[in-house]
Design an enzyme around this catalytic site. Sequence first.
Site, PDB file in Angstrom:
ATOM      1  N   HIS A  54       0.723  -1.147   0.002  1.00 54.54           N
ATOM      2  CA  HIS A  54       0.065   0.112  -0.033  1.00 54.54           C
ATOM      3  C   HIS A  54       0.963   1.329   0.034  1.00 54.54           C
ATOM      4  CE1 HIS A  54      -3.641  -2.358   0.663  1.00 54.54           C
ATOM      5  NE2 HIS A  54      -2.873  -3.194   1.704  1.00 54.54           N
ATOM      6  N   ASN A 127     -10.076  -3.477   1.971  1.00 51.55           N
ATOM      7  CA  ASN A 127      -9.611  -3.255   0.437  1.00 51.55           C
ATOM      8  C   ASN A 127     -10.924  -2.962  -0.327  1.00 51.55           C
ATOM      9  OD1 ASN A 127      -6.887  -3.794   0.667  1.00 51.55           O
ATOM     10  ND2 ASN A 127      -7.206  -5.950   0.604  1.00 51.55           N
TER      11      ASN A 127
END
Length: 487
Positions: A54, A127
């Site tokens: 990320h 997510n």
Amino acid sequence: MSQTPITTASGIPVADNQNSLTAGPRGPVLLQDFHLIEKLQHFNRERIPERVVHAKGSGAYGTFTVTHDISKFTKAKLFAAVGKQTETFVRFSTVGGERGSADTERDPRGFAVRFYTEEGNWDLVGNNTPMFFIKDGIKFPDFIHTQKRDPQTNLKSPTMMFDFWSKTPESLHQVTMLFSDRGTPDGYRHMDGFGSHTFSLVNAAGERVYVKWHLKTKQGIRNLSAADAVRLAGSDPDHAQRDLYNAIANGDFPQWEVKLQVATDAQLAAWEQRTGWNPFDLTKVWPHADFPLIPVGVLELNRNPVNYHAEVEQAALSPANIVPGMGYSPDKMLQARLFAYHDAQLYRVGTNHQQLPVNAPRCPFHHQQRDGAMAVGAGGAEQNYAATEAAGSNPQGMGHGEPALALNGGAGRYDGRGKEDDYTQAGNLFRLLPEQEKLNLFENIAGPLSQVSDEIIQRQLGHFDKADAAYGAGVRAALKARGRNVD
């Protein structure tokens, strides 16, 4: 227009910010030029380690507004009344790419929401997909290594990716989602979000239910074609960042409907008995037909950060951050993340990262953590230890107050490979796709899969066949069109 006079970081006025202090007009430079030294020293230290996953992300502030009463499920105060608002911060991201990578790469997207509640920070760190590639955190470093760069070539490697996936059949559900059109969302505003894991809620009576969180975009789902995603990676690699920032700056505030799936222990046990699926398995979803979505509230993003590094890069979220009225679950991946996320921020940002404004709770707090680097809120003269009386502890009657979680079975390492169903839900997802999206799926998979060995191709095709015969046949046809003989 006059400019604010330049000073050093200690507030000392700088006489000249353009010319170094030198011995004569041609130099050399004198070491006593502290302003020069300070500028160079800080410049050398301006980058903190990027996130291992990320790394490329965007963020914004907003509000969460309760629209429906769920107090029968939870005592958490942020849900106490319809109309109640809570300040939020959201960080979106890609997963596998470096901080300078393209926003449009085929990759899951992180969707992490922080709620600054009156009982502390709640971080819903998920997510844009309701499932994941693996179900046990011990495999996470191995999986992420396959999404990074080959240690010899320093290139992304389809062989590494499909070698791992083909030997990990539980990944097929997420692989199908990844190579579908939703693998390249058109920015962050046009995708859904999911807590993905199973969490729990606890009500005022101490009763626990298990839940899955869903955030449904009110802007509508919009995806990029594979060709457009590649084009934008070259022409506008910051496409998602630009889209989110500009929309908020222009007053076009994106919104998501926040919803829940809810189940009791007994309902999950009956469902598992009927389907054979472990309800705490992150590679699986709870079908909506079995566990309908329940509306909760609306998330709106309406304020851009002022400084990206301070407010987005240093934002440190963790699924371990829950508030009273919430709990975890036996989900093995969640259990690993409860440790790993906070530990990553301790390494990346520092032991006192929770004192930074973007991370600090908005409610009063008190603890005995002291010292360490950048301890700006070090507690003053307050006692830095907690004593226990000889008669025993004296609980405050506050905090999470969860009911005891019953444990089942002996401690051991349990391998469910070959005993669990890793194909039905992947096949169900495939069968839900419209015909054109199935064709796109075949092409999207065939691109990287055509670059790997015959052995890996055959192993991966076997998984597609088990999910749905048409799935395997479609990928075979796409591979043949690329010159690979897969008979």
